[in-house]
Design an enzyme around this catalytic site. Structure first.
Site, PDB file in Angstrom:
ATOM      1  N   LYS A  34       0.846  -1.206   0.000  1.00 35.08           N
ATOM      2  CA  LYS A  34       0.000   0.000   0.000  1.00 35.08           C
ATOM      3  C   LYS A  34       0.880   1.255   0.000  1.00 35.08           C
ATOM      4  O   LYS A  34       2.083   1.179   0.285  1.00 35.08           O
ATOM      5  CB  LYS A  34      -0.912  -0.022   1.234  1.00 35.08           C
ATOM      6  CG  LYS A  34      -0.164   0.032   2.564  1.00 35.08           C
ATOM      7  CD  LYS A  34      -1.103  -0.204   3.741  1.00 35.08           C
ATOM      8  CE  LYS A  34      -0.334  -0.201   5.054  1.00 35.08           C
ATOM      9  NZ  LYS A  34      -1.183  -0.633   6.186  1.00 35.08           N
ATOM     10  N   TYR A 254      18.401  28.907   8.070  1.00 39.91           N
ATOM     11  CA  TYR A 254      17.247  29.660   8.561  1.00 39.91           C
ATOM     12  C   TYR A 254      17.236  29.718  10.080  1.00 39.91           C
ATOM     13  O   TYR A 254      17.469  28.701  10.761  1.00 39.91           O
ATOM     14  CB  TYR A 254      15.948  28.989   8.118  1.00 39.91           C
ATOM     15  CG  TYR A 254      15.578  29.239   6.674  1.00 39.91           C
ATOM     16  CD1 TYR A 254      15.232  30.514   6.233  1.00 39.91           C
ATOM     17  CD2 TYR A 254      15.557  28.185   5.765  1.00 39.91           C
ATOM     18  CE1 TYR A 254      14.873  30.729   4.909  1.00 39.91           C
ATOM     19  CE2 TYR A 254      15.194  28.404   4.440  1.00 39.91           C
ATOM     20  CZ  TYR A 254      14.849  29.673   4.018  1.00 39.91           C
ATOM     21  OH  TYR A 254      14.502  29.885   2.724  1.00 39.91           O
TER      22      TYR A 254
HETATM   23  C1  LIG Z   1      -0.418  -1.702   6.811  1.00 44.87           C
HETATM   24  C2  LIG Z   1      -0.991  -2.971   7.314  1.00 44.87           C
HETATM   25  C3  LIG Z   1      -0.169  -4.086   7.522  1.00 44.87           C
HETATM   26  C4  LIG Z   1       1.335  -4.024   7.420  1.00 44.87           C
HETATM   27  O1  LIG Z   1       1.842  -3.456   8.607  1.00 44.87           O
HETATM   28  P1  LIG Z   1       3.415  -3.407   8.912  1.00 44.87           P
HETATM   29  O2  LIG Z   1       3.510  -2.921  10.302  1.00 44.87           O
HETATM   30  O3  LIG Z   1       4.001  -2.451   7.932  1.00 44.87           O
HETATM   31  O4  LIG Z   1       3.926  -4.781   8.709  1.00 44.87           O
HETATM   32  C5  LIG Z   1      -0.762  -5.267   7.894  1.00 44.87           C
HETATM   33  N1  LIG Z   1      -2.103  -5.348   8.055  1.00 44.87           N
HETATM   34  C6  LIG Z   1      -2.919  -4.306   7.884  1.00 44.87           C
HETATM   35  C7  LIG Z   1      -4.378  -4.454   8.113  1.00 44.87           C
HETATM   36  C8  LIG Z   1      -2.397  -3.077   7.520  1.00 44.87           C
HETATM   37  O5  LIG Z   1      -3.213  -2.023   7.365  1.00 44.87           O
END
Ligand SMILES: *Cc1c(COP(=O)(O)O)cnc(C)c1O
EC number: 5.1.1.1
Length: 358
Positions: A34, A254
């Site tokens: 994702k 800055y």
């Molecule tokens: C993003 C997500 C994961 C992966 O999580 P990590 O901590 O990056 O391994 C797994 N399950 C769900 C439902 C998620 O939203």
């Protein structure tokens, strides 16, 4: 050409996926890609894993379609299911797997007229209290799915809120809640995210959902035997574009947030917060220059930042600077900035990604 870039090592990605599989016994592993594979590029990462991954997981149908259009044929799970019921026709057509996390989704799925049944992952709220059915609602929701002609297989899933805290009892409490709520309901399970894959071997899970570990960053704040075997996938690097020799008492950047205390050599690097480097990185945050340790001085600006070269006389215009990668761990920089490596990676922008290891 501006020298800022993110090198993406696809061999490291595959190495990390194999560690997730190795730590999961007979379980199958959905690679979580994702948010554009946490800033690493979802299409290229999925293609690099296509021969070995059991499937992929994304946040929404837009992300799933991007993978399908790039030729990814493996199962793709929508971690938040559909946002509008009219996505269901595409879900059927593309064979996407669909989380059902809320009553409105269950109602919409029951009422839809679908060309074929879909695979559903029914989410339990075992304690995180974002989405998912409450334990006392779960069996009823499950039976409604079973009775619906729109549903093929059902996987029972939940998500951990505190699996990155290895001495915390919440994960086992969530597991027990899951086991009670799903008792007697047939089908496979999915519980483990990266911290649970790495740190909670006692949690059973037919499907695991590793995300951050695939990209080689530890989810833990402390050293950990398995997490320390991960290989960073992304190296954020740039080059020095100017060098200043300054006497004591001179401000840099800055807000004059850094004042030289002795004669200093300051290097200016083509990297800033518009690239996703955190503006809140404090003076002293680590970088390496041609492999040697240095540190940020003064405020990070939009396109540039300053580093201390006083002890690196060989460094100069054109020297390579690593902002994070295998010499400067993103997890360590994130901790200094009050955030997590997930956010550093997701914030990456403007910087071209250069892929290695296909
Ligand atoms: C993003 C997500 C994961 C992966 O999580 P990590 O901590 O990056 O391994 C797994 N399950 C769900 C439902 C998620 O939203």
């Amino acid at each position: 050409m501006r020298p800022a870039r993110a090198l993406i090592d696809l061999n490291a990605l595959r190495h990390n996926y194999r560690i997730a599989r190795e730590l999961s016994g007979d379980a199958r592993a959905l690679a979580v890609v994702k948010a554009d594979a946490y800033g690493h590029g979802a299409v290229r990462c999925a293609q690099a894993l296509a021969d070995e991954a059991d499937g992929f997981a994304v946040a929404c149908i837009e992300e799933a379609l991007e993978l399908r259009e790039a030729g990814i044929q493996a199962p793709i799970l929508l971690l938040e299911g559909f946002f509008e019921a009219d996505e269901l026709d595409v879900i059927v057509h593309q064979g996407f797997w669909c989380v059902i996390h809320s009553a409105w989704q269950l109602d919409a799925l029951e009422q839809a007229t679908l060309a074929a049944p879909i695979n559903v992952w029914l989410k339990l709220d075992s304690g995180m209290h974002r989405v998912g059915f409450f334990p006392e609602e779960y069996a009823d929701a499950y039976r409604r799915l079973q009775a619906s002609g729109n549903v093929a297989d059902i996987v029972k899933m939940t998500h951990f809120a505190r699996a990155d805290e290895l001495d915390c009892t919440a994960t086992i409490a969530q597991l027990k809640t899951f086991q009670r709520a799903t008792a007697g309901l047939p089908g496979q399970t999915s519980l483990r995210n990266s911290p649970a894959v790495l740190g909670w071997p006692e949690v059973p899970s037919d499907w695991v959902r590793p995300g951050i570990m695939l990209y080689g960053a530890t989810p833990f704040e402390v050293p950990h035997a398995h997490a320390d075997r991960l290989q960073p996938v992304m190296t954020l690097e740039s080059r020095i574009i100017n060098v200043r020799e300054l006497p004591p008492g001179q401000p840099v950047g800055y807000g004059a947030r850094y004042i030289t205390r002795q004669p200093a050599r300051i290097g200016i690097v083509a990297m800033g917060y518009a690239d996703g480097y955190p503006r809140h990185a404090p003076s002293g945050a680590p970088v390496t220059v041609e492999g040697k340790a240095s540190r940020i001085v003064g405020r990070v600006s939009m396109d540039m930042l300053a580093i201390d070269l006083t002890d690196l006389p060989a460094a100069g215009v054109g020297s390579r600077v690593e902002l994070w990668g295998s010499q400067v761990l993103a997890s360590e920089l994130a901790a200094l900035c009050g955030t997590i490596p997930y956010q550093l990676f997701c914030n990456l922008k403007r910087v071209p990604r250069v892929y290695q290891g296909d």
